[in-house]
Design a protein around this motif. Structure first.
Motif, short mmCIF file in Angstrom:
data_model
loop_
_atom_site.label_atom_id
_atom_site.label_comp_id
_atom_site.label_asym_id
_atom_site.label_seq_id
_atom_site.Cartn_x
_atom_site.Cartn_y
_atom_site.Cartn_z
N LEU A 17 7.03 1.36 -6.42
CA LEU A 17 7.52 2.38 -5.51
C LEU A 17 6.58 2.53 -4.32
N GLU A 18 7.18 2.59 -3.13
CA GLU A 18 6.39 2.74 -1.91
C GLU A 18 6.79 3.96 -1.10
N LYS A 19 8.05 4.40 -1.21
CA LYS A 19 8.51 5.50 -0.36
C LYS A 19 9.61 6.28 -1.06
N VAL A 20 9.56 7.60 -0.90
CA VAL A 20 10.59 8.48 -1.43
C VAL A 20 11.18 9.30 -0.29
N ARG A 21 12.49 9.28 -0.19
CA ARG A 21 13.18 10.13 0.79
C ARG A 21 13.81 11.30 0.04
N THR A 22 13.53 12.51 0.49
CA THR A 22 13.94 13.68 -0.26
C THR A 22 15.10 14.45 0.38
N GLU A 23 15.62 13.98 1.52
CA GLU A 23 16.64 14.77 2.21
C GLU A 23 17.85 15.08 1.32
N LEU A 24 18.32 14.08 0.60
CA LEU A 24 19.49 14.27 -0.24
C LEU A 24 19.19 15.25 -1.37
N LEU A 25 18.04 15.10 -1.99
CA LEU A 25 17.67 16.01 -3.08
C LEU A 25 17.46 17.42 -2.57
N ASP A 26 16.82 17.56 -1.41
CA ASP A 26 16.61 18.89 -0.84
C ASP A 26 17.94 19.60 -0.60
N THR A 27 18.91 18.86 -0.09
CA THR A 27 20.22 19.45 0.18
C THR A 27 20.90 19.91 -1.10
N LEU A 28 20.86 19.06 -2.13
CA LEU A 28 21.48 19.41 -3.40
C LEU A 28 20.80 20.62 -4.04
N LEU A 29 19.48 20.64 -4.01
CA LEU A 29 18.76 21.77 -4.60
C LEU A 29 19.04 23.06 -3.85
N ARG A 30 19.16 22.95 -2.55
CA ARG A 30 19.39 24.14 -1.72
C ARG A 30 20.73 24.80 -2.04
N ILE A 31 21.73 24.01 -2.43
CA ILE A 31 23.05 24.59 -2.73
C ILE A 31 23.24 24.81 -4.23
N GLY A 32 22.14 24.72 -4.99
CA GLY A 32 22.19 25.08 -6.40
C GLY A 32 22.64 24.00 -7.35
N HIS A 33 22.61 22.73 -6.92
CA HIS A 33 22.99 21.63 -7.79
C HIS A 33 21.75 21.04 -8.48
N VAL A 34 21.99 20.40 -9.60
CA VAL A 34 20.92 19.70 -10.31
C VAL A 34 21.08 18.20 -10.07
N PRO A 35 20.16 17.58 -9.33
CA PRO A 35 20.20 16.13 -9.17
C PRO A 35 19.79 15.45 -10.49
N VAL A 36 20.52 14.42 -10.86
CA VAL A 36 20.23 13.63 -12.06
C VAL A 36 19.94 12.21 -11.57
N VAL A 37 18.68 11.79 -11.66
CA VAL A 37 18.21 10.60 -10.95
C VAL A 37 17.67 9.56 -11.93
N SER A 38 17.91 8.29 -11.60
CA SER A 38 17.35 7.20 -12.41
C SER A 38 17.09 5.99 -11.52
N PRO A 39 16.34 4.98 -12.04
CA PRO A 39 16.32 3.68 -11.37
C PRO A 39 17.75 3.15 -11.33
N PRO A 40 17.98 2.07 -10.53
CA PRO A 40 16.98 1.26 -9.83
C PRO A 40 16.60 1.84 -8.47
N ALA A 41 15.55 1.24 -7.90
CA ALA A 41 15.19 1.49 -6.51
C ALA A 41 15.76 0.36 -5.65
N ILE A 42 15.53 0.44 -4.36
CA ILE A 42 15.98 -0.60 -3.44
C ILE A 42 14.77 -1.25 -2.81
N ASP A 43 14.75 -2.59 -2.77
CA ASP A 43 13.53 -3.28 -2.31
C ASP A 43 13.58 -3.57 -0.82
N GLU A 44 12.58 -4.30 -0.36
CA GLU A 44 12.44 -4.56 1.08
C GLU A 44 13.56 -5.44 1.64
#
Length: 290
Positions: free
Chosen positions: A140-167
């Motif tokens: 892992l090299e970078k995490v973008r939180t915009e999507l998670l921030d939006t979901l948390l702000r409106i009261g949703h629970v993000p359910v997250v897993s691999p995979p990641a996306i490579d270069e």
């Protein structure tokens, strides 16, 4: 970043872990005002699906004794199918059953988890260190939180897993514990709870009653000479979270009633970074009733 206290919970993939119980407990906490991100693995489901599809499974043992899944192209397909097609929908449905709006995501969605594919992985085979070059795993090299921030702000629970996306914009397998740690750091979480099929960190891996209340981990190097397999990776993830600013990291039992609430209350093992001038050690052991 979120403005309310946030907990990242990792639901281990060990079949003994009570995923339904974790979801029920998360639901109670969310209804009480907690903000939670649920990260999951799926080792048991990956093994089951690989067996059904006839895809051989292999474990790589690094020179520091940390074990990881060998992810050739066929195994990568199994990983993606198991996590996004089986484990995640069940967790989202279980949360919905408790009136919690949840959204299932992989690290590829919205470019949330960016990783660099490991060109070479070192593995010990028959006492010799060999180079594995066709492993589709990433760092892992970078995490973008915009999507998670939006979901948390409106009261949703993000359910997250691999995979990641490579270069090269291809999926790569990444360790789910380290995903949880990276998300906790990027989101500014207050706590990271790693729920697993063990009571916590054991002084003696063969003795389930040798639970450590607190485990001090070296700021560099191997996490613990006695830790192997998944526990070694959990300790690495714990160190990454702590050094990234997460205040509290606990490794706790995912098989017990109300596992999230219990871990929040101090159950399991609290992991801390050992001061540079002190030897790595563990605190007193707690005897667990048989």
């Amino acid at each position: 970043m979120t403005t309310t206290p946030l907990t990242v919970v990792k639901c281990g993939g060990n079949p003994a872990v009570d995923a339904a119980g974790i979801c029920a407990d998360i639901a109670r906490l969310v209804h009480a005002g907690h903000s939670i991100v649920l990260v999951h693995g799926g080792s048991g489901e990956i093994r089951r699906l690989a067996g059904e599809l006839g895809v051989p499974q292999r474990t790589l043992v690094a020179p520091d004794n940390v074990t990881t899944r060998y992810t050739d192209p066929a195994t990568l397909e199994v990983v993606v199918l198991a996590l996004t097609g089986s484990v995640k929908p069940k967790l989202v449905a279980e949360l919905a059953r408790h009136d919690v709006p949840a959204v299932g995501l992989s690290g590829m969605d919205g470019g949330m988890l960016r990783a660099r594919r490991k060109s070479v992985v070192r593995s010990v085979v028959d006492g010799r260190t060999v180079m594995i070059r066709d492993n589709h795993s990433g760092r892992l090299e970078k995490v973008r939180t915009e999507l998670l921030d939006t979901l948390l702000r409106i009261g949703h629970v993000p359910v997250v897993s691999p995979p990641a996306i490579d270069e090269n914009n291809h999926p790569v397998n990444v360790d789910a514990d380290r995903v949880a740690a990276a998300l906790a750091v990027a989101l500014g979480a207050d706590q990271l709870l790693l729920l697993t099929g063990a009571p916590g960190v054991l002084a003696d891996p063969e003795d389930p009653t040798s639970l450590q209340d607190t485990h001090h981990i070296s700021p560099t190097g191997p996490p613990d000479p006695s830790a192997t397999g998944g526990m070694a990776l959990k300790l690495i993830a714990a160190r990454e979270a702590l050094t990234g600013g997460v205040a509290t990291v606990r490794i706790a039992d995912g098989r017990t009633p109300d596992p999230v609430s219990q871990a929040l209350a101090g159950a399991g093992t609290t992991v801390r970074i050992a001061p540079a001038d002190e030897p790595v050690h563990s605190s007193r052991e707690t005897e667990i009733p048989a």
